[in-house]
Design an enzyme around this catalytic site. Structure first.
Site, PDB file in Angstrom:
ATOM      1  N   ILE A 130       0.863  -1.184   0.000  1.00  0.00           N
ATOM      2  CA  ILE A 130       0.000   0.000   0.000  1.00  0.00           C
ATOM      3  C   ILE A 130       0.897   1.231   0.000  1.00  0.00           C
ATOM      4  CG2 ILE A 130      -1.856   1.208   1.205  1.00  0.00           C
ATOM      5  CD1 ILE A 130      -2.203  -1.401   2.794  1.00  0.00           C
ATOM      6  N   GLY A 138       2.457  12.130   5.954  1.00  0.00           N
ATOM      7  CA  GLY A 138       2.175  10.840   6.590  1.00  0.00           C
ATOM      8  C   GLY A 138       0.810  10.882   7.231  1.00  0.00           C
ATOM      9  N   THR A 165       5.790  -0.886   3.349  1.00  0.00           N
ATOM     10  CA  THR A 165       5.909  -2.289   3.764  1.00  0.00           C
ATOM     11  C   THR A 165       5.792  -3.182   2.525  1.00  0.00           C
ATOM     12  OG1 THR A 165       4.968  -1.776   5.908  1.00  0.00           O
ATOM     13  CG2 THR A 165       4.826  -4.080   5.209  1.00  0.00           C
ATOM     14  N   GLU A 251      -7.927  -2.646   9.018  1.00  0.00           N
ATOM     15  CA  GLU A 251      -6.478  -2.456   9.127  1.00  0.00           C
ATOM     16  C   GLU A 251      -6.056  -2.279  10.592  1.00  0.00           C
ATOM     17  OE1 GLU A 251      -5.288   0.659   6.518  1.00  0.00           O
ATOM     18  OE2 GLU A 251      -3.386   0.995   7.535  1.00  0.00           O
ATOM     19  N   GLY A 373      -1.749   4.711  11.066  1.00  0.00           N
ATOM     20  CA  GLY A 373      -2.291   5.881  11.777  1.00  0.00           C
ATOM     21  C   GLY A 373      -1.641   5.901  13.152  1.00  0.00           C
ATOM     22  N   ASN A 375      -0.775   6.574  17.117  1.00  0.00           N
ATOM     23  CA  ASN A 375      -1.707   6.480  18.246  1.00  0.00           C
ATOM     24  C   ASN A 375      -2.275   7.845  18.635  1.00  0.00           C
ATOM     25  OD1 ASN A 375      -1.278   3.799  18.052  1.00  0.00           O
ATOM     26  ND2 ASN A 375      -0.470   3.502  20.126  1.00  0.00           N
TER      27      ASN A 375
HETATM   28  C1  LIG Z   1       8.080   0.355   9.488  1.00  0.00           C
HETATM   29  C2  LIG Z   1       7.032   1.214   8.848  1.00  0.00           C
HETATM   30  C3  LIG Z   1       6.160   0.663   7.930  1.00  0.00           C
HETATM   31  C4  LIG Z   1       5.214   1.464   7.277  1.00  0.00           C
HETATM   32  N1  LIG Z   1       4.428   0.926   6.305  1.00  0.00           N
HETATM   33  C5  LIG Z   1       3.686   1.754   5.518  1.00  0.00           C
HETATM   34  C6  LIG Z   1       3.023   1.253   4.359  1.00  0.00           C
HETATM   35  O1  LIG Z   1       3.045   0.051   4.063  1.00  0.00           O
HETATM   36  N2  LIG Z   1       2.353   2.145   3.573  1.00  0.00           N
HETATM   37  C7  LIG Z   1       2.292   3.473   3.857  1.00  0.00           C
HETATM   38  O2  LIG Z   1       1.692   4.203   3.097  1.00  0.00           O
HETATM   39  N3  LIG Z   1       2.893   3.964   4.965  1.00  0.00           N
HETATM   40  C8  LIG Z   1       3.604   3.148   5.786  1.00  0.00           C
HETATM   41  N4  LIG Z   1       4.254   3.643   6.888  1.00  0.00           N
HETATM   42  C9  LIG Z   1       4.140   5.065   7.194  1.00  0.00           C
HETATM   43  C10 LIG Z   1       3.334   5.349   8.448  1.00  0.00           C
HETATM   44  O3  LIG Z   1       1.985   5.050   8.256  1.00  0.00           O
HETATM   45  C11 LIG Z   1       3.603   6.816   8.821  1.00  0.00           C
HETATM   46  O4  LIG Z   1       4.957   6.902   9.255  1.00  0.00           O
HETATM   47  C12 LIG Z   1       2.669   7.337   9.882  1.00  0.00           C
HETATM   48  O5  LIG Z   1       1.351   7.444   9.391  1.00  0.00           O
HETATM   49  C13 LIG Z   1       3.096   8.688  10.450  1.00  0.00           C
HETATM   50  O6  LIG Z   1       3.375   9.591   9.438  1.00  0.00           O
HETATM   51  P1  LIG Z   1       4.754  10.416   9.462  1.00  0.00           P
HETATM   52  O7  LIG Z   1       5.853   9.430   9.591  1.00  0.00           O
HETATM   53  O8  LIG Z   1       4.773  11.332   8.312  1.00  0.00           O
HETATM   54  O9  LIG Z   1       4.691  11.224  10.808  1.00  0.00           O
HETATM   55  P2  LIG Z   1       3.998  12.675  11.005  1.00  0.00           P
HETATM   56  O10 LIG Z   1       2.651  12.667  10.414  1.00  0.00           O
HETATM   57  O11 LIG Z   1       4.960  13.723  10.564  1.00  0.00           O
HETATM   58  O12 LIG Z   1       3.864  12.717  12.588  1.00  0.00           O
HETATM   59  C14 LIG Z   1       4.921  13.122  13.488  1.00  0.00           C
HETATM   60  C15 LIG Z   1       4.329  13.195  14.883  1.00  0.00           C
HETATM   61  O13 LIG Z   1       3.295  14.181  14.902  1.00  0.00           O
HETATM   62  C16 LIG Z   1       2.110  13.633  15.425  1.00  0.00           C
HETATM   63  N5  LIG Z   1       0.937  14.225  14.779  1.00  0.00           N
HETATM   64  C17 LIG Z   1       0.695  14.413  13.458  1.00  0.00           C
HETATM   65  N6  LIG Z   1      -0.519  14.957  13.283  1.00  0.00           N
HETATM   66  C18 LIG Z   1      -1.070  15.117  14.518  1.00  0.00           C
HETATM   67  C19 LIG Z   1      -2.303  15.608  15.015  1.00  0.00           C
HETATM   68  N7  LIG Z   1      -3.277  16.048  14.188  1.00  0.00           N
HETATM   69  N8  LIG Z   1      -2.525  15.618  16.344  1.00  0.00           N
HETATM   70  C20 LIG Z   1      -1.574  15.164  17.189  1.00  0.00           C
HETATM   71  N9  LIG Z   1      -0.368  14.685  16.794  1.00  0.00           N
HETATM   72  C21 LIG Z   1      -0.132  14.651  15.474  1.00  0.00           C
HETATM   73  C22 LIG Z   1       2.195  12.147  15.085  1.00  0.00           C
HETATM   74  O14 LIG Z   1       1.336  11.381  15.909  1.00  0.00           O
HETATM   75  C23 LIG Z   1       3.675  11.898  15.336  1.00  0.00           C
HETATM   76  O15 LIG Z   1       3.876  11.676  16.704  1.00  0.00           O
HETATM   77  C24 LIG Z   1       5.150   2.842   7.595  1.00  0.00           C
HETATM   78  C25 LIG Z   1       6.002   3.387   8.554  1.00  0.00           C
HETATM   79  C26 LIG Z   1       6.952   2.599   9.149  1.00  0.00           C
HETATM   80  C27 LIG Z   1       7.893   3.231  10.129  1.00  0.00           C
END
Ligand SMILES: Cc1cc2nc3c(=O)[nH]c(=O)nc-3n(C[C@H](O)[C@H](O)[C@H](O)COP(=O)(O)OP(=O)(O)OC[C@H]3O[C@@H](n4cnc5c(N)ncnc54)[C@H](O)[C@@H]3O)c2cc1C
Length: 386
Positions: A130, A138, A165, A251, A373, A375
């Site tokens: 995905i 993210g 992933t 999911e 998503g 926590n």
């Molecule tokens: C090992 C691994 C596998 C993954 N697999 C996939 C995959 O298969 N496909 C895919 O598409 N993605 C994948 N991901 C991506 C993952 O879903 C994202 O890393 C995640 O959704 C967070 O996005 P970000 O890293 O951009 O963090 P950010 O969105 O930049 O967040 C940084 C921090 O800010 C906080 N934050 C952001 N917005 C808010 C809000 N509104 N209120 C409070 N706090 C907030 C977050 O909770 C976090 O603590 C994977 C990530 C990892 C590490």
């Protein structure tokens, strides 16, 4: 089966047929996966062969009907495989993401798309991924930039994805793209992208992670890649956000299933360890602190198990709501980290060594609170319903 949390608790959704299915699954996992895990960790991926074998045995797409090549079971069958992998700390085989990709097709694909892709996914011949996350987007998925422009019978796709992933092995990617920039959620669509011999498509590095060392999480690059317009999920532009949102409970519950299985596995492993390890003339298990810590961990694990079992039952009935799934994802993965942390502590220095299962599980578990998503996003969603 979940004796680790004491009292011989058995999930109410288990039955005789599932017990046989579990037995077959666990024999296969022990014979074909556990011995290969050290190699997989070294090479950072599980290889395609194991996918074909898992497919041939009928362990993929177990909750998809035979009409589309699936096994014709339900989510309980999926849960059995996640549990058998999760309790052994086998985090490299990205079965969950493969299933989610298949469910996008099942729930939103056209009839032609389901028939074209699902049987090959069930056989393990098309490994699913995905592609949502991008370097600059993210949690806030509306900010994605990967663009798909319609040209005749194709979409021309340019952009990049990160943290994907199964990214290195993926043969079919549910790719989230912008078809109408500036339109927010309404401008988002999903393209089903077959990667074989795809001009302009490139897999970047397999990313060097804290844990999940055998999982091929990768970067993906698209440079004027031509994707047939017939691969637009559901055949209608602008449905991407709706399609993503409607599959979120599935999911999130899946992540919680893996979390509780890893708690049970780590707890069983820790109980075994503290009974064998000795200090001050007795086993570690005899110290009151050890007994209390294990009692706490077993209680947390049982509460998580009962909650997750309820989610599993409700997925089978089709009644799991986003609120409950968000609660399960957030609380069970937070609690997973607490239980595994205690497992590491009770192992002493050995708990910090990668050759010990509890160490690998602890490192693997950290991301459970981040992906699917974060926590924090789960709490944001939960709070909206209060
Ligand atoms: C090992 C691994 C596998 C993954 N697999 C996939 C995959 O298969 N496909 C895919 O598409 N993605 C994948 N991901 C991506 C993952 O879903 C994202 O890393 C995640 O959704 C967070 O996005 P970000 O890293 O951009 O963090 P950010 O969105 O930049 O967040 C940084 C921090 O800010 C906080 N934050 C952001 N917005 C808010 C809000 N509104 N209120 C409070 N706090 C907030 C977050 O909770 C976090 O603590 C994977 C990530 C990892 C590490």
């Amino acid at each position: 089966m979940n004796a680790a949390s004491g009292g011989g608790y058995v999930s109410p959704w288990m039955d005789e047929e599932l017990a046989i299915f579990r037995d077959t699954t666990s024999r296969f996992v022990e014979a074909e996966m556990v011995p290969n895990e050290p190699l997989w960790r070294k090479q950072q991926h599980v290889g395609k062969d194991i996918w074909r074998k898992v497919g041939a045995l009928g362990l993929l797409c177990t909750d998809i009907s035979a009409q589309y090549g699936g096994v014709g079971g339900d989510f309980r069958h999926e849960a059995v495989l996640y549990e058998e992998l999760g309790r052994r700390g086998l985090s490299g085989f990205g079965q969950g993401v493969h299933s989610i990709c298949a469910h996008y097709l099942l729930n939103h694909g056209t009839e032609e798309q389901k028939r074209r892709f699902l049987p090959r996914m069930a056989r393990g011949e098309l490994i699913g991924a995905i592609g949502m996350t991008e370097p600059a987007a993210g949690s806030d998925l509306q900010g994605i930039k990967t663009r798909a422009v319609r040209e005749g019978d194709s979409y021309v796709v340019s952009g990049s994805k990160i943290f994907i992933t199964n990214g290195y092995l993926a043969e079919l990617i549910a790719l989230v793209v912008k078809t109408q920039p500036g339109e927010g959620a309404k401008g988002t669509s999903i393209l089903m992208v077959e990667t074989k011999d795809l001009l302009g498509f490139r897999v970047g590095r397999i990313l060097d992670k804290m844990g999940m060392k055998s999982q091929d999480t990768a970067e993906l690059f698209f440079d004027n890649v031509r994707v047939p317009a017939a691969n637009l999920l559901g055949g209608v532009e602008g449905q991407g956000f709706y399609q993503l949102m409607s599959d979120l409970p599935y999911e999130r519950a899946l992540i919680a299933v893996i979390a509780v299985a890893s708690m049970e596995g780590a707890l069983a492993e820790t109980i075994k360890y503290v009974k064998e390890r000795r200090a001050f003339g007795r086993s570690i298990a005899e110290f009151q602190n050890t007994k209390f810590k294990l009692a706490e961990a077993a209680t947390k694990t049982r509460i998580a198990r009962v909650f997750v079992d309820d989610c599993i039952t409700r997925i089978v009935k089709g009644s799991l709501d986003t609120l409950s799934a968000s609660m399960a994802k957030y609380w069970v993965t937070d609690t997973q980290q607490e239980v595994l942390d205690e497992g590491v502590q009770l192992h002493g220095g050995y708990g910090y060594m990668n050759e010990y299962l509890v160490c690998r599980m602890f490192a693997d578990a950290r991301v459970q609170r981040i992906y699917g998503g974060t926590n924090e996003i789960m709490k944001e969603l939960i709070s909206r319903s209060l």
